[in-house]
Motif scaffolding. Structure first.
Motif, short mmCIF file in Angstrom:
data_model
loop_
_atom_site.label_atom_id
_atom_site.label_comp_id
_atom_site.label_asym_id
_atom_site.label_seq_id
_atom_site.Cartn_x
_atom_site.Cartn_y
_atom_site.Cartn_z
N PHE A 192 0.54 -1.32 0.06
CA PHE A 192 -0.12 -0.14 -0.06
C PHE A 192 0.67 1.25 -0.07
O PHE A 192 0.59 2.23 -0.86
CB PHE A 192 -1.09 0.04 1.27
CG PHE A 192 -1.44 1.26 1.54
CD1 PHE A 192 -2.64 1.69 0.96
CD2 PHE A 192 -0.89 2.12 2.77
CE1 PHE A 192 -3.34 3.00 1.40
CE2 PHE A 192 -1.63 3.43 2.86
CZ PHE A 192 -2.88 3.91 2.20
N GLY A 193 1.86 1.32 0.95
CA GLY A 193 2.77 2.32 0.93
C GLY A 193 3.40 2.71 -0.29
O GLY A 193 3.65 3.91 -0.73
N SER A 194 3.93 1.54 -1.08
CA SER A 194 4.71 1.69 -2.47
C SER A 194 3.67 2.19 -3.29
O SER A 194 4.04 3.15 -4.21
CB SER A 194 5.18 0.26 -2.67
OG SER A 194 6.27 -0.17 -1.88
N ALA A 195 2.49 1.97 -3.44
CA ALA A 195 1.53 2.27 -4.45
C ALA A 195 1.31 3.88 -4.24
O ALA A 195 1.10 4.48 -5.18
CB ALA A 195 0.25 1.61 -4.20
N VAL A 196 1.06 4.14 -2.81
CA VAL A 196 0.76 5.68 -2.63
C VAL A 196 2.05 6.47 -3.07
O VAL A 196 1.90 7.60 -3.76
CB VAL A 196 0.52 5.89 -1.12
CG1 VAL A 196 0.59 7.39 -0.89
CG2 VAL A 196 -0.69 5.14 -0.68
N ILE A 197 3.25 6.04 -2.85
CA ILE A 197 4.54 6.76 -3.41
C ILE A 197 4.41 6.69 -4.84
O ILE A 197 4.84 7.93 -5.33
CB ILE A 197 5.76 5.93 -2.76
CG1 ILE A 197 5.79 6.28 -0.95
CG2 ILE A 197 6.94 6.51 -3.49
CD1 ILE A 197 7.05 5.29 -0.48
N ALA A 202 3.70 10.45 -9.87
CA ALA A 202 3.05 10.72 -11.22
C ALA A 202 2.22 11.76 -10.99
O ALA A 202 2.03 12.58 -12.20
CB ALA A 202 2.00 9.30 -11.48
N ASP A 203 1.76 12.20 -9.72
CA ASP A 203 0.85 13.29 -9.59
C ASP A 203 0.83 13.95 -8.26
O ASP A 203 0.33 13.82 -7.34
CB ASP A 203 -0.53 12.79 -9.81
CG ASP A 203 -1.60 13.92 -9.95
OD1 ASP A 203 -1.17 15.28 -10.20
OD2 ASP A 203 -2.88 13.78 -9.78
N LEU A 213 8.55 13.12 -0.61
CA LEU A 213 9.24 12.73 -1.82
C LEU A 213 10.21 14.03 -2.35
O LEU A 213 11.34 13.54 -2.79
CB LEU A 213 8.01 12.33 -2.96
CG LEU A 213 7.33 11.07 -2.62
CD1 LEU A 213 6.33 10.77 -3.59
CD2 LEU A 213 8.31 9.76 -2.47
N ALA A 214 9.48 15.12 -2.18
CA ALA A 214 10.39 16.21 -2.74
C ALA A 214 11.54 16.27 -1.93
O ALA A 214 12.77 16.77 -2.40
CB ALA A 214 9.53 17.61 -2.55
N ALA A 215 11.30 16.54 -0.58
CA ALA A 215 12.58 16.22 0.42
C ALA A 215 13.63 15.08 0.10
O ALA A 215 14.71 15.32 0.18
CB ALA A 215 12.09 16.35 1.91
N ALA A 216 13.17 14.20 -0.25
CA ALA A 216 13.95 12.84 -0.41
C ALA A 216 14.66 12.97 -1.72
O ALA A 216 15.96 12.60 -1.81
CB ALA A 216 12.97 11.53 -0.40
N ALA A 217 14.00 13.50 -2.67
CA ALA A 217 14.75 13.87 -3.89
C ALA A 217 15.68 14.57 -3.85
O ALA A 217 16.87 14.56 -4.29
CB ALA A 217 13.61 14.17 -4.91
N GLU A 218 15.60 15.91 -2.84
CA GLU A 218 16.81 16.69 -2.82
C GLU A 218 17.74 16.19 -1.95
O GLU A 218 18.85 16.65 -2.29
CB GLU A 218 15.92 18.04 -1.98
CG GLU A 218 16.91 19.17 -1.75
CD GLU A 218 15.98 20.36 -1.26
OE1 GLU A 218 16.71 20.99 -0.18
OE2 GLU A 218 14.87 20.42 -1.35
N ASP A 219 17.53 15.41 -0.92
CA ASP A 219 18.62 14.82 -0.07
C ASP A 219 19.40 13.91 -1.12
O ASP A 219 20.75 13.81 -0.66
CB ASP A 219 17.89 14.21 1.11
CG ASP A 219 19.01 13.55 1.96
OD1 ASP A 219 19.24 12.13 1.58
OD2 ASP A 219 19.22 14.05 3.08
N GLY A 220 18.53 12.85 -1.50
CA GLY A 220 19.40 11.97 -2.65
C GLY A 220 19.89 10.65 -1.91
O GLY A 220 20.35 9.91 -2.78
N SER A 221 19.79 10.71 -0.38
CA SER A 221 20.36 9.49 -0.07
C SER A 221 19.19 8.55 0.86
O SER A 221 19.67 7.68 1.48
CB SER A 221 21.42 9.67 1.10
OG SER A 221 20.88 10.68 2.14
#
Length: 405
Positions: A192-197, A202-203, A213-221
């Motif tokens: 379920f968590g993976s599907a939400v992510i 996608a949107d 997700l935005a913070a994780a992409a900025e962090d990168g690790s």
């Protein structure tokens, strides 16, 4: 999060339990050696100052509990056991993960949600009144309120509350379910968590998952597994504490504390003060399975005059610390609306202090104030001794609570 008999079914049963407003807890005293249900030795720490040291001293951590040489803590897995989760990481890596979510839970951020939460509360009370007497206030109020709030915060408006209850009970199980059932439920929850992510990637929107997700992409690790654990962990933590605390508070307030009901209705400030005292004195669960918030020493450390060796498991009994007679000298009946004389540790302390503490506080004070204002004659229709309690879980609250007005 704050963290106890072979049981069957969904954490229910017929054996009588001590009502939570008169709980069993250790007498505050020096650290003493005991054992977990697994047989692992554990140092029990119960005095207020000692509990604070355990939760804030960097010589004790969560990560060492899951080191290769660590002794077994549980007989069955639960959500708290993932060594890669934010709960079980210390130091700079923990701080980095925590920063990805903490901006959504600051007092200022939570204040923006207050009018909407109040509107949800009023709607639920309207539905209770329309339903008429008697009513199950758990099904109609204490459970749907925090589920609605965390669903809105995380953009999960179509979340199936029955599936959530199933996953949450398994995630926090101690003895209620078999290890196999827990593993299966946690696998479904992770899917379920993976599907939400995937949906948010996608949107993206304005919800907490998109912000993560935005913070994780900025962090990168931050790994994908950590993101999934964060999402499902927030879903559980975001509603479980509030649901448990609100149900337990109503058992007390509609029983032993019935004289306070009218004052709760008077103003939000009185409800806010009462919320702090209720969170302190009415615990989230037993200490039968986990005797407190667990840490492990990375070196020899002295706590409360007792030297505890390196590599030792230590349990900070927050229930006992919150009732330490050397600190909290008043009775809940007389001190319900008084400010706390010292910090309470229901939400922990130190680096792993509960991120959602301010959200839980806000929901509880509004829920109690508005309910007392709208239903001044609210009363239990059953004695506290006959209440059906959730059991075999890290938290304990009524499965149902029949009321009338």
């Amino acid at each position: 999060m704050s963290a106890e008999n072979s049981a069957t079914g969904a954490g229910t049963g017929t054996a009588p339990l001590t009502p939570l407003h008169c709980p069993r807890h250790a007498e505050a005293g020096p650290p003493r050696l005991s054992a977990l249900p697994t047989g692992t030795p554990v140092w029990l720490v119960s005095r207020h100052a000692d509990v604070r040291q355990v939760l804030t001293d960097p010589r004790l951590g969560r990560a060492p509990l899951y080191a290769p040489d660590a002794p077994p803590l549980t007989n069955a897995p639960n959500l708290l056991d993932d060594p890669n989760s934010m709960l079980n990481i210390d130091g700079t890596e923990h701080q980095r993960l925590r920063r990805t979510v903490q901006r959504a839970f600051t007092p200022r951020a939570i204040a923006r949600w207050r009018p909407w939460v109040a509107s949800v509360i009023e709607g639920l009370i309207d539905e209770l009144i329309d339903h008429g007497n008697p009513a199950d206030i758990v099904a109609g109020y204490t459970r749907p309120l925090p589920v609605a709030v965390i669903s809105r915060l995380m953009g999960l408006d179509n979340l199936d509350s029955k599936r959530l209850a199933h996953w949450s009970d398994h995630a926090l199980s101690t003895t209620a379910y078999s290890a196999e059932a827990i593993v299966t439920a946690m696998g479904e929850f992770a899917e379920f968590g993976s599907a939400v992510i995937a949906e948010r990637r996608a949107d993206p929107g304005e919800d907490l998952v998109s912000s993560l997700l935005a913070a994780a992409a900025e962090d990168g690790s931050i790994t994908e597994g950590q993101l999934v654990t964060l999402v499902i962990g927030l879903v559980v933590a975001g509603h479980e504490t509030t649901m448990t605390s609100l149900g337990n508070a109503l058992v007390y307030l509609l029983g032993d504390g019935r004289d306070a009901w009218q004052r709760l209705a008077a103003d939000e400030a009185s409800a806010a003060a009462a919320t702090e005292q209720l969170l302190r004195a009415v615990p989230l669960g037993d200490t039968d399975y986990f005797p407190g918030l667990l840490r492990r020493t990375v070196e020899e450390v002295e706590i409360g005059g007792v030297v505890i060796p390196a590599g030792s498991v230590v349990a900070a009994d927050t229930n006992a610390a919150n009732m330490d007679p050397e600190v909290f000298t008043g009775d809940l009946l007389t001190e319900l609306f008084s400010p706390l004389v010292a910090p309470m540790y229901t939400f922990g302390a130190g680096p792993h202090h509960c991120l959602g503490a301010w959200l839980a506080r806000m929901e509880l004070e509004l829920a109690l104030h508005r309910l007392a204002r709208r239903l001044p004659a609210l009363r239990l229709t059953e004695p506290a001794g006959s209440i059906d309690w959730r059991r075999g879980l890290l938290t304990r609250s009524p499965n149902s609570l029949q009321v009338a007005w």
